[in-house]
Design a protein around this motif. Structure first.
Motif, PDB file in Angstrom:
ATOM      1  N   VAL A 113       0.836  -1.200   0.000  1.00 19.92           N
ATOM      2  CA  VAL A 113       0.000   0.000   0.000  1.00 19.92           C
ATOM      3  C   VAL A 113       0.879   1.262   0.000  1.00 19.92           C
ATOM      4  CG1 VAL A 113      -1.689   1.353   1.304  1.00 19.92           C
ATOM      5  CG2 VAL A 113      -1.940  -1.137   1.126  1.00 19.92           C
ATOM      6  N   SER A 114       0.686   2.077  -1.008  1.00 15.92           N
ATOM      7  CA  SER A 114       1.362   3.373  -1.100  1.00 15.92           C
ATOM      8  C   SER A 114       0.311   4.465  -1.253  1.00 15.92           C
ATOM      9  CB  SER A 114       2.318   3.417  -2.294  1.00 15.92           C
ATOM     10  OG  SER A 114       3.370   2.480  -2.142  1.00 15.92           O
ATOM     11  N   LYS A 115       0.652   5.646  -0.745  1.00 11.86           N
ATOM     12  CA  LYS A 115      -0.274   6.769  -0.864  1.00 11.86           C
ATOM     13  C   LYS A 115       0.507   8.059  -1.061  1.00 11.86           C
ATOM     14  CE  LYS A 115      -4.150   8.974  -1.015  1.00 11.86           C
ATOM     15  NZ  LYS A 115      -5.048   8.791  -2.157  1.00 11.86           N
ATOM     16  N   THR A 116       0.126   8.801  -2.092  1.00 10.06           N
ATOM     17  CA  THR A 116       0.707  10.122  -2.326  1.00 10.06           C
ATOM     18  C   THR A 116      -0.408  11.157  -2.371  1.00 10.06           C
ATOM     19  OG1 THR A 116       0.603   9.819  -4.732  1.00 10.06           O
ATOM     20  CG2 THR A 116       2.655   9.194  -3.632  1.00 10.06           C
TER      21      THR A 116
ATOM     22  N   VAL B  89       3.308   9.678   1.416  1.00  6.59           N
ATOM     23  CA  VAL B  89       2.943   9.429   2.822  1.00  6.59           C
ATOM     24  C   VAL B  89       3.167   7.977   3.214  1.00  6.59           C
ATOM     25  CG1 VAL B  89       1.069   9.544   4.512  1.00  6.59           C
ATOM     26  CG2 VAL B  89       1.277  11.300   2.748  1.00  6.59           C
ATOM     27  N   LEU B  90       2.801   7.047   2.343  1.00  9.38           N
ATOM     28  CA  LEU B  90       2.996   5.618   2.592  1.00  9.38           C
ATOM     29  C   LEU B  90       3.794   5.007   1.456  1.00  9.38           C
ATOM     30  CD1 LEU B  90      -0.606   4.590   3.756  1.00  9.38           C
ATOM     31  CD2 LEU B  90       1.403   4.896   5.215  1.00  9.38           C
ATOM     32  N   ASN B  91       4.700   4.107   1.814  1.00  9.83           N
ATOM     33  CA  ASN B  91       5.560   3.498   0.806  1.00  9.83           C
ATOM     34  C   ASN B  91       5.544   1.975   0.935  1.00  9.83           C
ATOM     35  OD1 ASN B  91       7.532   3.162  -1.209  1.00  9.83           O
ATOM     36  ND2 ASN B  91       9.188   3.230   0.285  1.00  9.83           N
ATOM     37  N   LYS B  92       4.748   1.324   0.082  1.00 11.09           N
ATOM     38  CA  LYS B  92       4.716  -0.138  -0.017  1.00 11.09           C
ATOM     39  C   LYS B  92       4.554  -0.818   1.341  1.00 11.09           C
ATOM     40  CE  LYS B  92       7.349  -0.323  -4.334  1.00 11.09           C
ATOM     41  NZ  LYS B  92       8.543  -0.856  -5.038  1.00 11.09           N
TER      42      LYS B  92
ATOM     43  N   THR C 244      -2.980   4.964  -3.424  1.00 10.91           N
ATOM     44  CA  THR C 244      -2.483   5.298  -4.756  1.00 10.91           C
ATOM     45  C   THR C 244      -2.018   4.038  -5.472  1.00 10.91           C
ATOM     46  OG1 THR C 244      -1.765   7.451  -3.906  1.00 10.91           O
ATOM     47  CG2 THR C 244      -0.845   6.751  -6.016  1.00 10.91           C
ATOM     48  N   ALA C 245      -1.453   3.112  -4.714  1.00 12.09           N
ATOM     49  CA  ALA C 245      -1.013   1.833  -5.255  1.00 12.09           C
ATOM     50  C   ALA C 245      -1.202   0.772  -4.187  1.00 12.09           C
ATOM     51  CB  ALA C 245       0.445   1.899  -5.690  1.00 12.09           C
ATOM     52  N   GLY C 246      -1.256  -0.484  -4.617  1.00 10.56           N
ATOM     53  CA  GLY C 246      -1.471  -1.571  -3.679  1.00 10.56           C
ATOM     54  C   GLY C 246      -2.941  -1.770  -3.383  1.00 10.56           C
ATOM     55  N   GLU C 247      -3.233  -2.674  -2.467  1.00 13.29           N
ATOM     56  CA  GLU C 247      -4.629  -2.965  -2.137  1.00 13.29           C
ATOM     57  C   GLU C 247      -4.760  -3.416  -0.696  1.00 13.29           C
ATOM     58  OE1 GLU C 247      -5.308  -5.878  -5.170  1.00 13.29           O
ATOM     59  OE2 GLU C 247      -4.883  -7.564  -3.831  1.00 13.29           O
ATOM     60  N   ILE C 248      -5.986  -3.276  -0.177  1.00 11.36           N
ATOM     61  CA  ILE C 248      -6.310  -3.726   1.173  1.00 11.36           C
ATOM     62  C   ILE C 248      -7.477  -4.688   1.077  1.00 11.36           C
ATOM     63  CG2 ILE C 248      -7.078  -3.048   3.478  1.00 11.36           C
ATOM     64  CD1 ILE C 248      -5.716  -0.361   3.028  1.00 11.36           C
ATOM     65  N   ARG C 249      -7.323  -5.848   1.706  1.00 10.16           N
ATOM     66  CA  ARG C 249      -8.361  -6.863   1.684  1.00 10.16           C
ATOM     67  C   ARG C 249      -8.912  -7.067   3.094  1.00 10.16           C
ATOM     68  NH1 ARG C 249      -4.071 -10.378  -0.909  1.00 10.16           N
ATOM     69  NH2 ARG C 249      -3.964  -9.702  -3.104  1.00 10.16           N
ATOM     70  N   ILE C 250     -10.224  -7.192   3.182  1.00 12.01           N
ATOM     71  CA  ILE C 250     -10.895  -7.557   4.430  1.00 12.01           C
ATOM     72  C   ILE C 250     -11.512  -8.938   4.209  1.00 12.01           C
ATOM     73  CG2 ILE C 250     -12.695  -6.983   6.105  1.00 12.01           C
ATOM     74  CD1 ILE C 250     -10.552  -4.868   6.073  1.00 12.01           C
ATOM     75  N   SER C 251     -11.084  -9.897   5.013  1.00 14.38           N
ATOM     76  CA  SER C 251     -11.540 -11.293   4.861  1.00 14.38           C
ATOM     77  C   SER C 251     -11.382 -11.760   3.414  1.00 14.38           C
ATOM     78  CB  SER C 251     -12.997 -11.422   5.311  1.00 14.38           C
ATOM     79  OG  SER C 251     -13.135 -11.078   6.673  1.00 14.38           O
TER      80      SER C 251
ATOM     81  N   VAL D 114       3.360  -3.047  15.480  1.00 15.09           N
ATOM     82  CA  VAL D 114       4.044  -2.772  14.216  1.00 15.09           C
ATOM     83  C   VAL D 114       4.578  -1.348  14.288  1.00 15.09           C
ATOM     84  CG1 VAL D 114       3.743  -2.414  11.744  1.00 15.09           C
ATOM     85  CG2 VAL D 114       2.681  -4.382  12.853  1.00 15.09           C
ATOM     86  N   VAL D 115       5.886  -1.199  14.111  1.00 15.84           N
ATOM     87  CA  VAL D 115       6.522   0.117  14.189  1.00 15.84           C
ATOM     88  C   VAL D 115       6.686   0.678  12.782  1.00 15.84           C
ATOM     89  CG1 VAL D 115       8.566   1.405  14.935  1.00 15.84           C
ATOM     90  CG2 VAL D 115       7.739  -0.537  16.301  1.00 15.84           C
ATOM     91  N   MET D 116       6.177   1.903  12.593  1.00 24.06           N
ATOM     92  CA  MET D 116       6.292   2.597  11.307  1.00 24.06           C
ATOM     93  C   MET D 116       7.457   3.583  11.350  1.00 24.06           C
ATOM     94  SD  MET D 116       3.567   1.643   9.380  1.00 24.06           S
ATOM     95  CE  MET D 116       3.188   3.009   8.278  1.00 24.06           C
ATOM     96  N   SER D 117       8.116   3.729  10.210  1.00 24.60           N
ATOM     97  CA  SER D 117       9.165   4.735  10.076  1.00 24.60           C
ATOM     98  C   SER D 117       8.547   6.067   9.678  1.00 24.60           C
ATOM     99  CB  SER D 117      10.172   4.298   9.007  1.00 24.60           C
ATOM    100  OG  SER D 117       9.538   4.288   7.744  1.00 24.60           O
ATOM    101  N   ALA D 118       9.347   7.128   9.766  1.00 23.40           N
ATOM    102  CA  ALA D 118       8.859   8.455   9.387  1.00 23.40           C
ATOM    103  C   ALA D 118       8.727   8.565   7.873  1.00 23.40           C
ATOM    104  CB  ALA D 118       9.792   9.528   9.930  1.00 23.40           C
ATOM    105  N   LEU D 119       8.132   9.672   7.451  1.00 22.65           N
ATOM    106  CA  LEU D 119       7.764   9.935   6.063  1.00 22.65           C
ATOM    107  C   LEU D 119       8.884   9.578   5.078  1.00 22.65           C
ATOM    108  CD1 LEU D 119       4.974  11.285   5.471  1.00 22.65           C
ATOM    109  CD2 LEU D 119       6.224  13.341   4.902  1.00 22.65           C
ATOM    110  N   PRO D 120       8.557   8.788   4.000  1.00 27.71           N
ATOM    111  CA  PRO D 120       7.264   8.133   3.792  1.00 27.71           C
ATOM    112  C   PRO D 120       7.118   6.919   4.698  1.00 27.71           C
ATOM    113  CG  PRO D 120       8.773   7.505   2.045  1.00 27.71           C
ATOM    114  CD  PRO D 120       9.503   8.516   2.892  1.00 27.71           C
ATOM    115  N   GLY D 121       5.927   6.707   5.216  1.00 29.37           N
ATOM    116  CA  GLY D 121       5.693   5.647   6.178  1.00 29.37           C
ATOM    117  C   GLY D 121       5.866   4.260   5.578  1.00 29.37           C
ATOM    118  N   ARG D 122       6.538   3.409   6.299  1.00 27.08           N
ATOM    119  CA  ARG D 122       6.682   2.015   5.912  1.00 27.08           C
ATOM    120  C   ARG D 122       6.871   1.194   7.182  1.00 27.08           C
ATOM    121  NH1 ARG D 122      11.452   4.590   5.341  1.00 27.08           N
ATOM    122  NH2 ARG D 122      13.331   3.563   6.120  1.00 27.08           N
TER     123      ARG D 122
END
Length: 255
Positions: free
Chosen positions: A13-16, A28-31, A66-73, A212-220
């Protein structure tokens, strides 16, 4: 050992965002790839501008990656749904509605009859420890009590997943500790899949099955920690203190 069922899966999941007045996009988010298991209490921990709230909003369907996908069940989400409930940092209560009517609001929108929805609301008001305040208005409640109403409202809609965006960030330290203990107790009584966002290490360790620990911008996703400390957890438990030291040395976060 029984294999755990995956409830939420984020795949690359990526988001710009476009920032007005700037030529370059804000990444904002990187893979980001992670799995959240059924009835797991997952904490997403990261500093400001690590994209953790954006990731939570993507899970809720409020923001499209922006890229990638999120699945629920196993199914790709394309918007909000009744299987997900959100608890915000801001209380987001209707000031003209009583506690019971705030809690019952989602049920009212769905057309549940008044008697039935108020019965459900009172059940969850009791669960969060607000019995006796059913007829009170938000202005008559403390910050911690308002957030309990928000939690009760989310539970009352009976979602499979609870998404919680720094819900205790605006509370004073003493009330925050009390609410952490209360939330852990509520979750143990009525399990849900929970994704909880915070920038506080102690809160993450106290609440989470996994952090889960996220890094600073871009978040991963930087690292993750399994929390095997039995309940009720104590902030002074040796394993708690060891984890706190490990995570604090690994990040720029707040104790």
């Amino acid at each position: 050992m029984k294999e755990r069922s995956v409830k939420i899966e984020c795949v690359n999941v990526s988001k710009t965002f476009h920032v007005p007045g700037q030529k370059q996009l804000l990444h904002v988010l990187n893979k980001v790839s992670l799995k959240v298991y059924e009835n797991e209490f997952l904490v997403i921990l990261g500093p400001g501008q690590s994209g953790k709230t954006v990731l939570l909003n993507c899970m809720d369907g409020l923001i499209e990656p922006t890229a990638g996908e999120i699945r629920i069940s196993g199914k790709i989400i394309n918007g909000p749904g009744p299987d997900r409930g959100m608890v915000f940092q801001r209380y987001a209560l209707f000031p003209w509605k009583t506690v019971e009517h705030n809690v019952a609001f989602g049920l009212a929108v769905r057309g549940v009859p008044v008697k039935e929805r108020l019965a459900v609301a009172r059940r969850y008001i009791e669960l969060v420890g607000l019995t006796g305040f059913e007829k009170a208005y938000p202005a008559q409640l403390s910050g911690g009590m308002k957030q309990r109403v928000g939690i009760a409202r989310a539970y009352a809609n009976d979602p499979d997943i609870l998404l919680m965006d720094e819900p205790f960030g605006a509370l004073d330290a003493q009330t925050r500790y009390a609410m952490e203990q209360e939330l852990r107790t509520i979750w143990e009584k009525e399990k849900r899949t929970v994704c909880f966002v915070t920038n506080n290490i102690e809160e993450a360790i106290y609440l989470g099955d996994r952090v889960v620990v996220m890094s600073a911008l871009p978040g991963r996703v930087k690292t993750e920690y399994s929390i095997d400390i039995p309940s009720p957890r104590a902030y002074t438990h040796p394993d708690f203190l060891t984890l706190r030291k490990q995570i604090s040395e690994d990040t720029d976060l707040v104790l």
